[in-house]
Design a protein around this motif. Structure first.
Motif, PDB file in Angstrom:
ATOM      1  N   THR A  35      16.788 -29.231 -96.467  1.00  0.00           N
ATOM      2  CA  THR A  35      17.618 -30.384 -96.807  1.00  0.00           C
ATOM      3  C   THR A  35      17.073 -31.600 -96.083  1.00  0.00           C
ATOM      4  O   THR A  35      17.043 -31.636 -94.855  1.00  0.00           O
ATOM      5  CB  THR A  35      19.079 -30.139 -96.402  1.00  0.00           C
ATOM      6  N   LEU A  36      16.639 -32.611 -96.849  1.00  0.00           N
ATOM      7  CA  LEU A  36      15.990 -33.790 -96.281  1.00  0.00           C
ATOM      8  C   LEU A  36      16.642 -35.071 -96.788  1.00  0.00           C
ATOM      9  O   LEU A  36      17.230 -35.088 -97.866  1.00  0.00           O
ATOM     10  CB  LEU A  36      14.498 -33.803 -96.653  1.00  0.00           C
ATOM     11  N   SER A  37      16.477 -36.131 -95.984  1.00  0.00           N
ATOM     12  CA  SER A  37      16.973 -37.445 -96.397  1.00  0.00           C
ATOM     13  C   SER A  37      15.905 -38.267 -97.091  1.00  0.00           C
ATOM     14  O   SER A  37      16.223 -39.258 -97.751  1.00  0.00           O
ATOM     15  CB  SER A  37      17.504 -38.214 -95.175  1.00  0.00           C
ATOM     16  N   GLY A  38      14.643 -37.914 -96.928  1.00  0.00           N
ATOM     17  CA  GLY A  38      13.544 -38.653 -97.542  1.00  0.00           C
ATOM     18  C   GLY A  38      12.426 -37.722 -97.960  1.00  0.00           C
ATOM     19  O   GLY A  38      12.321 -36.593 -97.477  1.00  0.00           O
ATOM     20  N   LEU A  39      11.572 -38.193 -98.868  1.00  0.00           N
ATOM     21  CA  LEU A  39      10.560 -37.328 -99.480  1.00  0.00           C
ATOM     22  C   LEU A  39       9.126 -37.806 -99.265  1.00  0.00           C
ATOM     23  O   LEU A  39       8.190 -37.135 -99.721  1.00  0.00           O
ATOM     24  CB  LEU A  39      10.828 -37.211-100.991  1.00  0.00           C
ATOM     25  N   GLU A  40       8.915 -38.930 -98.604  1.00  0.00           N
ATOM     26  CA  GLU A  40       7.577 -39.498 -98.507  1.00  0.00           C
ATOM     27  C   GLU A  40       6.591 -38.545 -97.835  1.00  0.00           C
ATOM     28  O   GLU A  40       5.545 -38.199 -98.398  1.00  0.00           O
ATOM     29  CB  GLU A  40       7.612 -40.834 -97.742  1.00  0.00           C
ATOM     30  N   GLU A  41       6.894 -38.128 -96.611  1.00  0.00           N
ATOM     31  CA  GLU A  41       5.970 -37.253 -95.891  1.00  0.00           C
ATOM     32  C   GLU A  41       5.907 -35.866 -96.504  1.00  0.00           C
ATOM     33  O   GLU A  41       4.866 -35.199 -96.461  1.00  0.00           O
ATOM     34  CB  GLU A  41       6.376 -37.182 -94.416  1.00  0.00           C
ATOM     35  N   LEU A  42       7.002 -35.411 -97.077  1.00  0.00           N
ATOM     36  CA  LEU A  42       7.006 -34.108 -97.728  1.00  0.00           C
ATOM     37  C   LEU A  42       6.043 -34.097 -98.916  1.00  0.00           C
ATOM     38  O   LEU A  42       5.362 -33.093 -99.167  1.00  0.00           O
ATOM     39  CB  LEU A  42       8.418 -33.758 -98.200  1.00  0.00           C
ATOM     40  N   THR A  43       5.952 -35.212 -99.633  1.00  0.00           N
ATOM     41  CA  THR A  43       5.037 -35.303-100.770  1.00  0.00           C
ATOM     42  C   THR A  43       3.601 -35.075-100.321  1.00  0.00           C
ATOM     43  O   THR A  43       2.847 -34.318-100.954  1.00  0.00           O
ATOM     44  CB  THR A  43       5.168 -36.678-101.448  1.00  0.00           C
ATOM     45  N   ARG A  44       3.209 -35.706 -99.221  1.00  0.00           N
ATOM     46  CA  ARG A  44       1.851 -35.531 -98.712  1.00  0.00           C
ATOM     47  C   ARG A  44       1.617 -34.088 -98.274  1.00  0.00           C
ATOM     48  O   ARG A  44       0.530 -33.535 -98.450  1.00  0.00           O
ATOM     49  CB  ARG A  44       1.604 -36.481 -97.541  1.00  0.00           C
ATOM     50  N   GLU A  73      13.114 -35.648-108.567  1.00  0.00           N
ATOM     51  CA  GLU A  73      12.452 -36.817-107.987  1.00  0.00           C
ATOM     52  C   GLU A  73      11.186 -36.421-107.238  1.00  0.00           C
ATOM     53  O   GLU A  73      10.168 -37.127-107.294  1.00  0.00           O
ATOM     54  CB  GLU A  73      13.408 -37.540-107.035  1.00  0.00           C
ATOM     55  N   LEU A  74      11.225 -35.287-106.551  1.00  0.00           N
ATOM     56  CA  LEU A  74      10.050 -34.815-105.826  1.00  0.00           C
ATOM     57  C   LEU A  74       8.961 -34.379-106.802  1.00  0.00           C
ATOM     58  O   LEU A  74       7.774 -34.647-106.586  1.00  0.00           O
ATOM     59  CB  LEU A  74      10.430 -33.669-104.893  1.00  0.00           C
ATOM     60  N   LYS A  75       9.336 -33.695-107.875  1.00  0.00           N
ATOM     61  CA  LYS A  75       8.380 -33.314-108.918  1.00  0.00           C
ATOM     62  C   LYS A  75       7.640 -34.547-109.430  1.00  0.00           C
ATOM     63  O   LYS A  75       6.415 -34.561-109.555  1.00  0.00           O
ATOM     64  CB  LYS A  75       9.100 -32.644-110.086  1.00  0.00           C
ATOM     65  N   ARG A 134       7.232 -37.483-108.016  1.00  0.00           N
ATOM     66  CA  ARG A 134       6.372 -38.069-106.992  1.00  0.00           C
ATOM     67  C   ARG A 134       5.015 -37.360-106.945  1.00  0.00           C
ATOM     68  O   ARG A 134       3.959 -37.993-106.904  1.00  0.00           O
ATOM     69  CB  ARG A 134       7.038 -37.973-105.620  1.00  0.00           C
ATOM     70  N   VAL A 135       5.050 -36.021-106.935  1.00  0.00           N
ATOM     71  CA  VAL A 135       3.824 -35.250-106.829  1.00  0.00           C
ATOM     72  C   VAL A 135       2.970 -35.466-108.098  1.00  0.00           C
ATOM     73  O   VAL A 135       1.747 -35.648-108.015  1.00  0.00           O
ATOM     74  CB  VAL A 135       4.134 -33.758-106.633  1.00  0.00           C
ATOM     75  N   GLN A 136       3.609 -35.469-109.266  1.00  0.00           N
ATOM     76  CA  GLN A 136       2.870 -35.686-110.507  1.00  0.00           C
ATOM     77  C   GLN A 136       2.187 -37.044-110.530  1.00  0.00           C
ATOM     78  O   GLN A 136       1.025 -37.179-110.965  1.00  0.00           O
ATOM     79  CB  GLN A 136       3.837 -35.555-111.696  1.00  0.00           C
ATOM     80  N   GLN A 137       2.875 -38.058-110.063  1.00  0.00           N
ATOM     81  CA  GLN A 137       2.300 -39.404-110.035  1.00  0.00           C
ATOM     82  C   GLN A 137       1.116 -39.501-109.086  1.00  0.00           C
ATOM     83  O   GLN A 137       0.114 -40.146-109.385  1.00  0.00           O
ATOM     84  CB  GLN A 137       3.376 -40.425-109.655  1.00  0.00           C
ATOM     85  N   GLU A 138       1.221 -38.852-107.939  1.00  0.00           N
ATOM     86  CA  GLU A 138       0.119 -38.875-106.980  1.00  0.00           C
ATOM     87  C   GLU A 138      -1.107 -38.160-107.553  1.00  0.00           C
ATOM     88  O   GLU A 138      -2.222 -38.635-107.417  1.00  0.00           O
ATOM     89  CB  GLU A 138       0.558 -38.230-105.661  1.00  0.00           C
ATOM     90  N   VAL A 139      -0.880 -36.985-108.169  1.00  0.00           N
ATOM     91  CA  VAL A 139      -1.999 -36.234-108.729  1.00  0.00           C
ATOM     92  C   VAL A 139      -2.660 -37.031-109.858  1.00  0.00           C
ATOM     93  O   VAL A 139      -3.892 -37.088-109.965  1.00  0.00           O
ATOM     94  CB  VAL A 139      -1.526 -34.861-109.234  1.00  0.00           C
ATOM     95  N   ALA A 140      -1.847 -37.679-110.689  1.00  0.00           N
ATOM     96  CA  ALA A 140      -2.397 -38.486-111.772  1.00  0.00           C
ATOM     97  C   ALA A 140      -3.230 -39.635-111.230  1.00  0.00           C
ATOM     98  O   ALA A 140      -4.304 -39.960-111.759  1.00  0.00           O
ATOM     99  CB  ALA A 140      -1.254 -39.024-112.647  1.00  0.00           C
ATOM    100  N   GLY A 141      -2.741 -40.244-110.127  1.00  0.00           N
ATOM    101  CA  GLY A 141      -3.499 -41.327-109.519  1.00  0.00           C
ATOM    102  C   GLY A 141      -4.809 -40.844-108.933  1.00  0.00           C
ATOM    103  O   GLY A 141      -5.831 -41.535-108.997  1.00  0.00           O
TER     104      GLY A 141
END
Length: 345
Positions: free
Chosen positions: A306-315, A331-333, A335-342
Motif C-alpha cells: 500500500t503506497l501513497s505514490g508510484l514514481e519510484e515504484l515505476t522505476r 494507473e501504475l500499468k 505509467r509502466v506502459q508509457q515509459e516502455v513506449a518512450g
C-alpha cells in the motif's frame, strides 16, 4: 498502589554473590537488567546480583543510571519488593552518541562500499544498524543487500561531505535553522532554501536531510550531494515532537515522501517470475509489503503493498524487465506502459 522510589536498598552481606572472575561490561549489565525487568518478575538488587553475578551495589548503580541517565520509567514496588516499568518500554534507549561518533558512523558506512553484497557486509551492517538506532531522532541507516552477481565501484569520501554531515548533525541537535543552496533534479540552477533540520538518513545508498521548510509549510527531503554553501543560523526552532522519519517516508517506495497527501492510497499488485521472484521474496522492500508464493519452488510470486505514490515504484518495476508484470492499479500499468513506449521510441 502507587509506586515509590526507595532511597536505598540494603542487602545482607551474606547474600552477595560469589564473583566468577568474569568481567561484566556496564552496557551488558544494563541490557540484562532491562530484559529481566521486562519479564514482569519484579526483581530486586539481590536477585539481579545473583543472576548477573555482580554485587548488589553494582546493580544499584546500574538501576540509578537506567532511571536518571537513560530516562527509563523504572520504579520500585513497595509490596512486591522489586523493580518494574511503569509503562511499556518497546525500544531500549542506547547511550547518547557524540558528533564524532556519528561522523565515524558516516565514514564507516562509506568504507563498506567495496563489501556490498558479501556475507561480511551483511554481518557488519547488522552491527552498524544497532549503533544507528541509538539516535533515531538524528540519523538513520537502511541497509539493502545486493546479489553477489552485482558489484559497486568504491568511491572516496570527500572532506566536504564529512563537514556537511557534521554541521547538519550540530544543527539538528541544537534545533537551529540552516540555509543553503539546493540544486533540484529538475532545476537549471541552485536555489536558496532556509529550513528546520529534523533528521539525516541513509536511504537507498544515498544520504538525505529531512527538514521542515517554513516557506512551503511542509517537510521536505534534500539529497546531501546537492546541498552547497550550508550555514547554521542563530535562529532556533521547536522540533515537531510527532515527527518520525520512518512514518514520513512510509508512503513512498524510497526517498520520495507523500506525507502531505497521506490520505491517498494505491493498492499495488505485481507478479514476478524466475530469478526476480526469488530475489523479491528474499528482501524487505516496504513496511506494508506482502509476498505470496504462487508455486512450490518460489519461481512465481505476487508482491502487494500500500503506497501513497508510484514514481519510484515505476522505476523499480522497470528494472526487472520482462520478469515483472503489473496487475494493479490501472494507473501504475499506464505509467509502466508509457515509459516502455518512450524507451522504444
Amino acid at each position: 498502589m502507587p509506586a515509590v522510589r526507595p532511597s536505598a536498598v540494603k542487602t545482607p552481606a551474606s547474600s552477595a554473590p560469589l564473583r566468577s572472575g568474569v568481567s561484566r561490561p556496564a552496557i551488558w549489565r544494563v541490557m540484562e537488567i532491562h530484559k529481566i525487568i521486562r519479564t514482569g518478575r519484579h526483581p530486586n538488587c539481590s536477585t539481579l546480583a545473583r543472576e548477573i553475578e555482580v554485587t548488589p551495589k553494582t546493580i544499584q548503580r546500574d538501576i540509578t543510571f537506567m532511571r536518571d541517565q537513560l530516562d527509563l520509567p523504572l520504579e520500585y514496588h513497595p509490596v512486591k519488593h522489586g523493580y518494574f516499568y511503569t509503562r511499556p518500554v518497546t525500544e531500549f534507549p542506547m547511550l547518547h552518541l557524540s558528533r564524532s561518533d556519528l561522523v565515524a558512523l558516516f565514514l564507516a558506512r562509506h568504507a563498506l562500499e567495496p563489501l556490498r553484497g558479501t556475507r561480511l557486509e551483511r554481518m557488519l551492517s547488522a552491527s552498524f544498524s544497532k549503533i544507528a538506532e541509538a539516535c533515531p531522532g538524528e540519523v538513520s541507516i537502511q541497509w539493502h543487500e545486493l546479489d553477489d552477481a552485482f558489484s559497486v565501484k568504491a568511491a572516496g569520501v570527500l572532506a566536504a561531505d564529512v563537514t556537511l554531515f557534521g554541521d547538519l548533525l550540530d544543527a539538528i541537535r541544537a534545533t537551529r535553522e540552516v540555509t543553503f543552496d539546493y540544486h533540484k533534479l529538475t532545476g537549471s540552477q541552485p536555489e536558496s532554501r532556509t529550513v528546520q533540520p529534523h533528521h539525516v538518513g541513509q536511504i537507498e545508498h544515498g544520504w538525505y536531510l529531512i527538514a521542515h521548510d517554513p516557506a512551503r509549510k511542509a517537510m521536505r527531503t534534500f539529497a546531501l550531494q546537492r546541498i552547497s554553501h550550508l550555514r547554521l543560523l542563530k535562529s532556533r526552532f521547536v522540533r515537531n515532537a510527532s515527527f518520525n522519519a520512518r512514518d514520513h517516508l512510509g508512503g513512498g517506495f524510497g526517498v520520495w515522501s507523500y506525507a502531505d497527501d497521506a490520505s491517498r492510497r494505491h493498492e499495488v499488485r505485481i507478479r514476478f517470475e524466475g530469478y526476480a521472484a526469488r530475489v523479491v521474496a528474499e528482501r524487505q522492500w516496504h513496511p506494508s509489503q506482502i509476498i505470496e508464493k504462487l508455486n512450490p519452488d518460489g519461481s512465481l510470486v505476487e508482491f502487494r503493498a500500500t503506497l501513497s505514490g508510484l514514481e519510484e515504484l515505476t522505476r523499480w518495476i522497470l528494472s526487472w524487465g520482462s520478469k515483472a508484470r503489473v496487475l494493479e492499479p490501472p494507473e501504475l500499468k499506464k505509467r509502466v506502459q508509457q515509459e516502455v513506449a518512450g524507451m522504444v521510441a
